[in-house]
Each structure stands twice: as C-alpha cells, then as structure tokens.
Design a protein around this motif. Structure first.
Motif, PDB file in Angstrom:
ATOM      1  N   HIS A 584     -61.817 -23.744   3.048  1.00 41.53           N
ATOM      2  CA  HIS A 584     -61.757 -22.931   4.124  1.00 41.53           C
ATOM      3  C   HIS A 584     -62.822 -22.300   4.515  1.00 41.53           C
ATOM      4  O   HIS A 584     -62.866 -21.109   5.329  1.00 41.53           O
ATOM      5  N   GLY A 585     -64.038 -22.524   3.820  1.00 48.87           N
ATOM      6  CA  GLY A 585     -65.231 -21.845   4.505  1.00 48.87           C
ATOM      7  C   GLY A 585     -65.633 -20.945   3.128  1.00 48.87           C
ATOM      8  O   GLY A 585     -65.150 -20.478   2.481  1.00 48.87           O
ATOM      9  N   VAL A 586     -67.158 -20.746   3.434  1.00 50.60           N
ATOM     10  CA  VAL A 586     -67.812 -19.826   2.108  1.00 50.60           C
ATOM     11  C   VAL A 586     -68.540 -18.536   2.904  1.00 50.60           C
ATOM     12  O   VAL A 586     -69.321 -17.781   2.065  1.00 50.60           O
ATOM     13  N   SER A 587     -67.950 -18.266   4.115  1.00 55.12           N
ATOM     14  CA  SER A 587     -68.463 -16.976   4.649  1.00 55.12           C
ATOM     15  C   SER A 587     -67.775 -15.853   3.829  1.00 55.12           C
ATOM     16  O   SER A 587     -66.666 -15.809   3.342  1.00 55.12           O
ATOM     17  N   GLY A 588     -68.550 -14.919   3.466  1.00 53.65           N
ATOM     18  CA  GLY A 588     -68.024 -13.751   2.977  1.00 53.65           C
ATOM     19  C   GLY A 588     -69.260 -12.710   1.968  1.00 53.65           C
ATOM     20  O   GLY A 588     -70.396 -13.260   2.299  1.00 53.65           O
ATOM     21  N   LEU A 589     -68.741 -12.248   0.934  1.00 53.71           N
ATOM     22  CA  LEU A 589     -69.558 -11.226   0.199  1.00 53.71           C
ATOM     23  C   LEU A 589     -69.702 -12.038  -0.940  1.00 53.71           C
ATOM     24  O   LEU A 589     -68.770 -12.619  -1.787  1.00 53.71           O
ATOM     25  N   TYR A 590     -70.902 -11.985  -2.035  1.00 60.91           N
ATOM     26  CA  TYR A 590     -71.246 -12.404  -3.123  1.00 60.91           C
ATOM     27  C   TYR A 590     -71.598 -11.447  -4.031  1.00 60.91           C
ATOM     28  O   TYR A 590     -72.705 -10.728  -3.846  1.00 60.91           O
ATOM     29  N   THR A 591     -71.252 -11.409  -5.411  1.00 59.13           N
ATOM     30  CA  THR A 591     -71.832 -10.656  -6.337  1.00 59.13           C
ATOM     31  C   THR A 591     -71.761 -11.221  -7.713  1.00 59.13           C
ATOM     32  O   THR A 591     -70.844 -12.221  -8.037  1.00 59.13           O
ATOM     33  N   VAL A 592     -72.974 -10.987  -8.744  1.00 59.69           N
ATOM     34  CA  VAL A 592     -73.075 -11.839  -9.822  1.00 59.69           C
ATOM     35  C   VAL A 592     -73.030 -10.771 -11.058  1.00 59.69           C
ATOM     36  O   VAL A 592     -73.713  -9.759 -10.826  1.00 59.69           O
ATOM     37  N   ARG A 593     -72.301 -10.985 -12.196  1.00 56.02           N
ATOM     38  CA  ARG A 593     -72.750 -10.374 -13.457  1.00 56.02           C
ATOM     39  C   ARG A 593     -72.697 -11.104 -14.643  1.00 56.02           C
ATOM     40  O   ARG A 593     -72.128 -12.066 -14.496  1.00 56.02           O
ATOM     41  N   SER A 594     -73.267 -10.592 -15.707  1.00 49.29           N
ATOM     42  CA  SER A 594     -73.361 -11.345 -16.954  1.00 49.29           C
ATOM     43  C   SER A 594     -72.385 -10.904 -17.890  1.00 49.29           C
ATOM     44  O   SER A 594     -71.953  -9.780 -17.753  1.00 49.29           O
ATOM     45  N   VAL A 595     -72.181 -11.772 -18.750  1.00 48.42           N
ATOM     46  CA  VAL A 595     -71.465 -11.465 -19.944  1.00 48.42           C
ATOM     47  C   VAL A 595     -71.873 -12.108 -21.285  1.00 48.42           C
ATOM     48  O   VAL A 595     -72.326 -13.074 -21.455  1.00 48.42           O
ATOM     49  N   ASP A 596     -71.960 -10.958 -22.159  1.00 44.08           N
ATOM     50  CA  ASP A 596     -72.770 -11.341 -23.528  1.00 44.08           C
ATOM     51  C   ASP A 596     -71.829 -11.895 -24.575  1.00 44.08           C
ATOM     52  O   ASP A 596     -70.598 -11.858 -24.527  1.00 44.08           O
ATOM     53  N   ILE A 597     -72.341 -12.310 -25.561  1.00 43.90           N
ATOM     54  CA  ILE A 597     -71.638 -13.142 -26.640  1.00 43.90           C
ATOM     55  C   ILE A 597     -70.611 -12.026 -27.239  1.00 43.90           C
ATOM     56  O   ILE A 597     -69.836 -12.376 -27.950  1.00 43.90           O
ATOM     57  N   LEU A 598     -71.109 -10.692 -27.321  1.00 36.39           N
ATOM     58  CA  LEU A 598     -70.291  -9.506 -27.962  1.00 36.39           C
ATOM     59  C   LEU A 598     -69.109  -8.956 -27.059  1.00 36.39           C
ATOM     60  O   LEU A 598     -68.495  -8.287 -27.525  1.00 36.39           O
ATOM     61  N   GLY A 599     -68.969 -10.020 -25.613  1.00 39.21           N
ATOM     62  CA  GLY A 599     -67.818  -9.582 -24.767  1.00 39.21           C
ATOM     63  C   GLY A 599     -68.275  -8.257 -24.004  1.00 39.21           C
ATOM     64  O   GLY A 599     -67.147  -7.807 -23.358  1.00 39.21           O
ATOM     65  N   ARG A 600     -69.297  -7.894 -23.956  1.00 39.62           N
ATOM     66  CA  ARG A 600     -69.570  -6.882 -22.883  1.00 39.62           C
ATOM     67  C   ARG A 600     -69.939  -7.406 -21.607  1.00 39.62           C
ATOM     68  O   ARG A 600     -70.820  -8.717 -21.345  1.00 39.62           O
ATOM     69  N   PHE A 601     -69.957  -6.744 -20.532  1.00 36.79           N
ATOM     70  CA  PHE A 601     -69.994  -6.970 -18.969  1.00 36.79           C
ATOM     71  C   PHE A 601     -71.397  -6.211 -18.543  1.00 36.79           C
ATOM     72  O   PHE A 601     -71.350  -4.968 -18.817  1.00 36.79           O
ATOM     73  N   GLY A 602     -72.288  -6.963 -17.936  1.00 34.78           N
ATOM     74  CA  GLY A 602     -73.378  -6.283 -17.342  1.00 34.78           C
ATOM     75  C   GLY A 602     -72.900  -5.690 -16.038  1.00 34.78           C
ATOM     76  O   GLY A 602     -71.901  -6.077 -15.324  1.00 34.78           O
ATOM     77  N   ALA A 603     -73.752  -5.084 -15.337  1.00 38.78           N
ATOM     78  CA  ALA A 603     -73.681  -4.485 -14.161  1.00 38.78           C
ATOM     79  C   ALA A 603     -73.547  -5.290 -13.026  1.00 38.78           C
ATOM     80  O   ALA A 603     -74.241  -6.575 -12.956  1.00 38.78           O
ATOM     81  N   PHE A 604     -72.633  -5.251 -11.950  1.00 37.83           N
ATOM     82  CA  PHE A 604     -72.720  -6.155 -10.744  1.00 37.83           C
ATOM     83  C   PHE A 604     -73.998  -6.153 -10.086  1.00 37.83           C
ATOM     84  O   PHE A 604     -74.540  -5.222 -10.119  1.00 37.83           O
ATOM     85  N   SER A 605     -74.474  -7.292  -9.378  1.00 41.86           N
ATOM     86  CA  SER A 605     -75.677  -7.262  -9.033  1.00 41.86           C
ATOM     87  C   SER A 605     -75.340  -6.584  -7.329  1.00 41.86           C
ATOM     88  O   SER A 605     -74.269  -6.243  -7.106  1.00 41.86           O
ATOM     89  N   LYS A 606     -76.525  -6.556  -6.539  1.00 41.56           N
ATOM     90  CA  LYS A 606     -76.438  -6.155  -5.411  1.00 41.56           C
ATOM     91  C   LYS A 606     -75.566  -7.501  -4.492  1.00 41.56           C
ATOM     92  O   LYS A 606     -75.656  -8.246  -4.816  1.00 41.56           O
ATOM     93  N   ARG A 607     -74.716  -6.877  -3.597  1.00 44.91           N
ATOM     94  CA  ARG A 607     -73.790  -7.793  -2.957  1.00 44.91           C
ATOM     95  C   ARG A 607     -74.501  -8.485  -1.939  1.00 44.91           C
ATOM     96  O   ARG A 607     -75.461  -7.748  -1.303  1.00 44.91           O
ATOM     97  N   VAL A 608     -74.457  -9.671  -1.772  1.00 47.60           N
ATOM     98  CA  VAL A 608     -74.990 -10.540  -0.629  1.00 47.60           C
ATOM     99  C   VAL A 608     -74.144 -11.038   0.453  1.00 47.60           C
ATOM    100  O   VAL A 608     -72.913 -11.789  -0.172  1.00 47.60           O
ATOM    101  N   PHE A 609     -74.295 -10.925   1.602  1.00 45.99           N
ATOM    102  CA  PHE A 609     -73.406 -11.587   2.644  1.00 45.99           C
ATOM    103  C   PHE A 609     -73.801 -12.742   3.454  1.00 45.99           C
ATOM    104  O   PHE A 609     -74.985 -12.998   3.873  1.00 45.99           O
ATOM    105  N   LEU A 610     -72.812 -13.634   3.478  1.00 49.12           N
ATOM    106  CA  LEU A 610     -73.130 -14.931   4.095  1.00 49.12           C
ATOM    107  C   LEU A 610     -72.423 -14.925   5.352  1.00 49.12           C
ATOM    108  O   LEU A 610     -70.962 -15.075   4.971  1.00 49.12           O
ATOM    109  N   LYS A 611     -72.629 -15.246   6.602  1.00 48.75           N
ATOM    110  CA  LYS A 611     -71.690 -15.459   7.692  1.00 48.75           C
ATOM    111  C   LYS A 611     -72.089 -16.578   8.526  1.00 48.75           C
ATOM    112  O   LYS A 611     -73.393 -16.860   8.731  1.00 48.75           O
ATOM    113  N   ILE A 612     -71.141 -17.576   8.640  1.00 45.63           N
ATOM    114  CA  ILE A 612     -71.432 -18.884   9.053  1.00 45.63           C
ATOM    115  C   ILE A 612     -71.066 -18.862  10.504  1.00 45.63           C
ATOM    116  O   ILE A 612     -69.794 -18.721  10.720  1.00 45.63           O
TER     117      ILE A 612
END
Length: 612
Positions: A584-612
C-alpha cells in the motif's frame, strides 16, 4: 502405558543428547595476560568492471551506493574502510599550457557517500585522471604531476570533510602493478620507483603510504614490486606499510601458510621488512571473486573469514614474524550477478530486477556479512584462541567502570555434519548481575541461499521469496536474554555445522538506556520498497540486542497520517538497516530505537519523512 513410553522416550532423547554432547569449558573470569585486541580486519574492497573508462559511472551508480550503504550497516564499525580499484578515475584533469588543473567533484561525491555511511576510503593511487599520465610526458613532469595530484587530493579533502575524517584515510600504491591488465601506464622499474617516491613526497608526513600491493610469485614476472624491495634495502624507503596479497584454496589456514612462506623468504633477503608494519590487503580464502564457488553462498565462507581473523590474531599476539601486522582486508565488496548471485565472493547477494520499471536492485545479506557483525561485538581485551576437538573459541572482555563487566565469546567450527550438540560451560566473575545472549550462524537456521535454490534460483525473486530469505539472513537467537545468578553458565546448544556461535554477557550495573541511534536516512527504491538505514556510535561493550523500526503511514486518499506501527516486529534486526516492503506504499514517517540485552529501550531517533 502410552504416557509412560512417551516420557521414557523424551528422557532418553534428552539424556542421550546430553551424553553425546561435546563439552566446551570456557573461562571468562581469568583474563590475566589478555592484550588489547585491535580491529585489524575491518576492511573490504572491490573493483569496477571493465572498461576502465566507465569506472566513474559505475562507482556513482545507485546499485553501488546501495551495496556500500548496506556494507556500512554492519554494526559497531564492523567494516570501516573500502579499498576501491580505479578510484582515481573519479578525478578529472585538464592540461593547460603551463599547468594541469584537477577536478575532484566526482571523487568528493563518492567520499560524501562513504562518510554518510560511516565508512572511510582506502585510496589506491591507481588510474589515469583525464588521461594526463598516458601522454608520456618527460619523467620530471610526470613525477611533479603525481606529487601535485596527491597534495591537492589531501588539501581538498581536508577542506571539504575536515581533518578528523581525513586522518583515517588509507593510502596505497598501484594494485598489483606487475599485472599487464593493471599496469595501463606501462611503467618499468625506474618509472615505478619515481611514481611511488612522488606520491610519498605529496603526502603529508602524518599519513602512511602502503605498498606495493604485490603478488611476489616470480621475480621475473613481478619486477616492479621486487624493485621496491631492492630500492628500500639501500635507500630511504617511501613505503611505510608493506602490503602484499596471499589467498587460500578454500581454507583460512592456507592463507596463513602462504603468508608465512612469503614473509619468511622475503625477510631473509630483505630484513628491513621486519622493521615496518605489514598488511595482507587481499586475504581471502579463495582466488577470483567472480568464480562461482558453493562455499561462498552459505556459512562455510562465514566460518573461514572468522577463522582468518582468529588465526591472524594468534600470529600477531605471538610477536613473531607477524608482530607488526597492521591489518588484513577482505576483497568481497563486489556486486554479484546472475546466475551466481550467492556463489560469488561477496558480502551480499545482488539481484538486478531488470524486468521492473524502473529497474532496481535487491540485496540479500549472506552469512559472511553477519559474521562480520558478530566479530564487531568482540570486547577490548583478548587472549589466544583455544581449541577443543573441531571447535575453536575466543574469549574477549571489556572492563569498563561505567558499563561494568562485558564478555563476548566467539565459538567456531568448520566441521561439516548433519548436527552437533555442544555442552557449554562458562566460568564468570563472582558477584556480578549478568545477562547472557546467544546468536548463531549455521547451515540450517541462517541459509538464505538454500531458500533461493528451493525456488529454482529465480533471477527476479518475488517479494514473498525475498521475504522468506530475509527472515533467515541474520543470526538466529539460540539463547534468549537470560539472567545469571551464579558465577557459572551452562547450556546445551544444538548446532548444524559449520557454525559461528556468539555469546555475550552484559552486567546490569546501571539504569542508563542504550545509546540513541542517529542519522536515520531512507533509500527509496519503489513505491512499495524502501531501505531504512541508521548509524550508531562505536561501543567497547556492545550490549545492543536488536533494533525496532516504527512507521506512521501517510494515506493517499485523505493525506492523513495514521498511528505508529512497528514494522520490525518478529524480526531479529541486529545490523543498521531494514528493507521494508508494503504493497500500500511506503510514504510516511519513520523512527528507530535500539533494545539491549537487559531489556532496556533507547531513545527514539529523529523522525524522517518520506513522501512519494
């Protein structure tokens, strides 16, 4: 009665497997005598296809950028340098009456892309920018041209990228200059010596010059490279790091044996070599990257690459003839082509989707790619590798007051059999609150080539086939995060050899979150396809387990953003990229975060926008 028989059967299976298991005892608590483990294996290389005058178009092409973008996604600086033949063809030159003017526009565009993906160039002074050197000017003018080209390249690079980035560049003389298909300027020994000397004079003293990147099989056939050795025996030597090429015939041990024979013979005649750093800049288990070899398609190549690293670490640590080993490089950054997408010596399987409009490329990560990811998790200190039967293991640790105790143990076996059960016992420091995590590469769980062949090796795989292959292109989790309350860890692991098994032990010492990923960028491929790519700072104690990518679609009908969804759910994303397909298309916002072995979550990255 039936229940009793089932219970007895299960008991016999479990006990029988336990008895038949090969025991592997590892001591991660005794690290007295461990030495710092330098990352000497983080280089790849490739060559543009013929003709040479088409090198610029190839190096700046979208498919090469995709390839390098994914190579740069090997985490924790798993690959740092890219050794590129004919890179000087990216430089243009115009000859005026009294001077030559160089244009570095294409060269800098290529380096821009490397920097964006946390890669550094390994620059070979190999090529003929603008055809100026093939005009056979007098020897003084040619020497001045090489000197000026080198000086201007460094100056312009520092102006554009800054000294901090440029100081990590690697510089090397012409690759295998004695081969006729490479020696396009037809240099003789004296001309080659003037060329090397001119480059050394053009390089600031703080930069080291590597060379001569020779084969050294025959003194009669390889006069240029032997000429450098003779010259350096009685004259100031322009070479700071002695580079040579030695490969194997399928096994890592053969690489080392061939290197040892070469260096033993050369240092007897040219003892000065023992006083400088050395590097095998093409240390591959096989010759001829494009020659199809089934071992390149699966974990067998991954195992041989890991063994190559471990063997060289042992030799380097022994302080013998390899005591000055500065680096090895893997010549596996090429783009494979049909019908040998998996069987050529590459990190990635490349599918050129020629029947699509627009035409684009699909890449699959081979087990050797993931092997470099596992190597990137090694700790700061290490001892020698140890052997138990057909199994080799290397124990590394990082002792950091902030992150606490960290250990990464790499276990490798080149044995080929249906299955093998290993009883692992690890001694750990007392009083530590540790969590263990285990990943494996083997012939059954992580073999995308087998899936491709199961579908009759299609040149243009459907999305469902690509998705099945991508499900098994990264290491499989064999030990989910597990807390350890004692000073020992024991586990029985069933493997399908050959295999590379990684165990990581992280101390739950602080409440700090994993580091935040940065520089999220999108490589748009089609309306339904995008590659999400991100960067991350180097970590001496890497406890990241995986990454999560979130997507908020932009609906076409109402142009309205919807709710966030995790598009990596159910995937083990352990490197810095994710291929996303959405009908259905890949236009939209994207953000990434890491998860460590101890089960902790990193902060979300800056959002990136893709519009086709």
């Amino acid at each position: 009665m039936v229940v009793w028989k089932i219970c007895l059967f299960l008991y016999l299976v479990i006990v029988g497997e336990s008895i038949a298991a090969e025991s592997l005892e590892i001591d991660a608590d005794d690290y007295v005598g461990f030495r710092e483990l330098p990352r000497f294996w983080t280089s790849t290389g490739f060559c543009p296809p013929a003709p040479i005058n088409a090198s610029t178009a190839f190096l700046l092409s979208t498919k090469v950028k995709q390839n390098l973008e994914l190579i740069g996604s090997i985490p924790n600086s798993g690959i740092t340098h890219v050794r590129t033949h004919w890179i000087l063809q990216l430089i243009d030159a115009q000859n005026f009456n009294t001077s030559v003017e160089f244009s570095f526009r294409n060269f800098q565009n290529f380096l821009d892309f490397l920097k964006r993906n946390q890669l550094y160039p390994h620059i070979e002074f190999m090529g003929d920018p603008g055809g100026i050197f093939s005009k056979r000017l007098d020897e003084h003018n040619i020497s001045d041209l090489w000197k000026n080209l080198t000086h201007e390249m460094i100056t312009s690079s520092i102006d554009r990228f800054g000294e901090e980035y440029v100081q990590k560049f690697r510089f090397e003389t012409w690759n295998e200059p004695d081969l006729l298909n490479y020696n396009i300027l037809q240099y003789n020994v004296s001309e080659f010596l003037r060329y090397v000397t001119a480059i050394r004079e053009g390089l600031p003293k703080k930069f080291k010059l590597r060379g001569p990147a020779g084969l050294y099989h025959s003194r009669n056939l390889h006069k240029l490279c032997f000429g450098i050795l003779v010259h350096c025996g009685s004259n100031p030597c322009p070479i700071d790091i002695f580079t040579f090429h030695r490969k194997g015939e399928g096994r890592a041990e053969e690489i080392f044996e061939n290197e040892l024979n070469l260096l033993t013979n050369l240092t007897q005649e040219f003892p000065w070599i023992q006083g400088i750093e050395i590097s095998n800049s093409e240390a591959d288990p096989t010759t001829g990257w494009s020659l199809p070899n089934p071992m390149n398609s699966d974990v067998r190549y991954a195992v041989e690459l890991v063994k190559t690293v471990l063997i060289h670490w042992n030799a380097r640590d022994d302080l013998g003839i390899f005591k000055n080993l500065e680096s090895i490089s893997h010549d596996n950054g090429f783009l494979s082509y049909h019908p040998y997408e998996f069987d050529q010596r590459t990190l990635l399987a490349h599918f050129r989707m020629n029947q699509s409009r627009p035409i684009y490329s699909e890449f699959l990560k081979k087990p050797v790619f993931s092997a470099l990811s596992l190597l990137a998790n090694l700790g700061k200190l290490s001892g020698h590798t140890k052997h138990t039967g057909n199994i080799t293991h290397l124990t590394t640790v990082t002792l950091d007051k902030n992150s606490g105790f960290y250990s990464c143990i790499l276990i490798v076996s080149a044995e080929q059999c249906d299955s093998k059960t290993i009883r692992i016992s690890v001694k750990l420091p007392e009083g530590k609150n540790l969590v263990v995590f285990g990943e494996i590469l083997d012939q059954k769980l992580t073999n995308p080539a087998r899936i491709w062949k199961k579908f009759s090796s299609p040149p243009f795989p459907r999305q469902d086939i690509l998705r099945k292959m991508r499900r098994v292109q990264t290491p499989a989790i064999v030990i989910p995060p597990e807390s350890i309350s004692s000073s020992g860890f024991r586990k029985i692991v069933k493997t399908f050899p050959p295999f590379v098994l990684s165990l990581r032990f992280c101390e739950n010492k602080t409440d700090s979150r994993p580091i935040r990923v940065k520089n999220v960028h999108l490589h748009w491929i089609s309306e339904e396809r995008v590659t999400i790519r991100w960067n991350e700072a180097f970590q001496v104690a890497r406890c990241v387990k995986n990454y999560q990518v979130f997507f908020k679609p932009l609906t076409r009908k109402y142009k309205r953003r919807q709710s966030w969804m995790e598009i990596t759910k159910g995937w083990h994303i352990m490197d810095l990229s994710f291929d996303f397909w959405r009908p259905h298309g890949v236009s939209g916002l994207y953000t990434v975060r890491s998860v460590d072995i101890l089960g902790r979550f990193g902060a979300f990255s800056k959002r990136v926008f893709l519009k086709i």
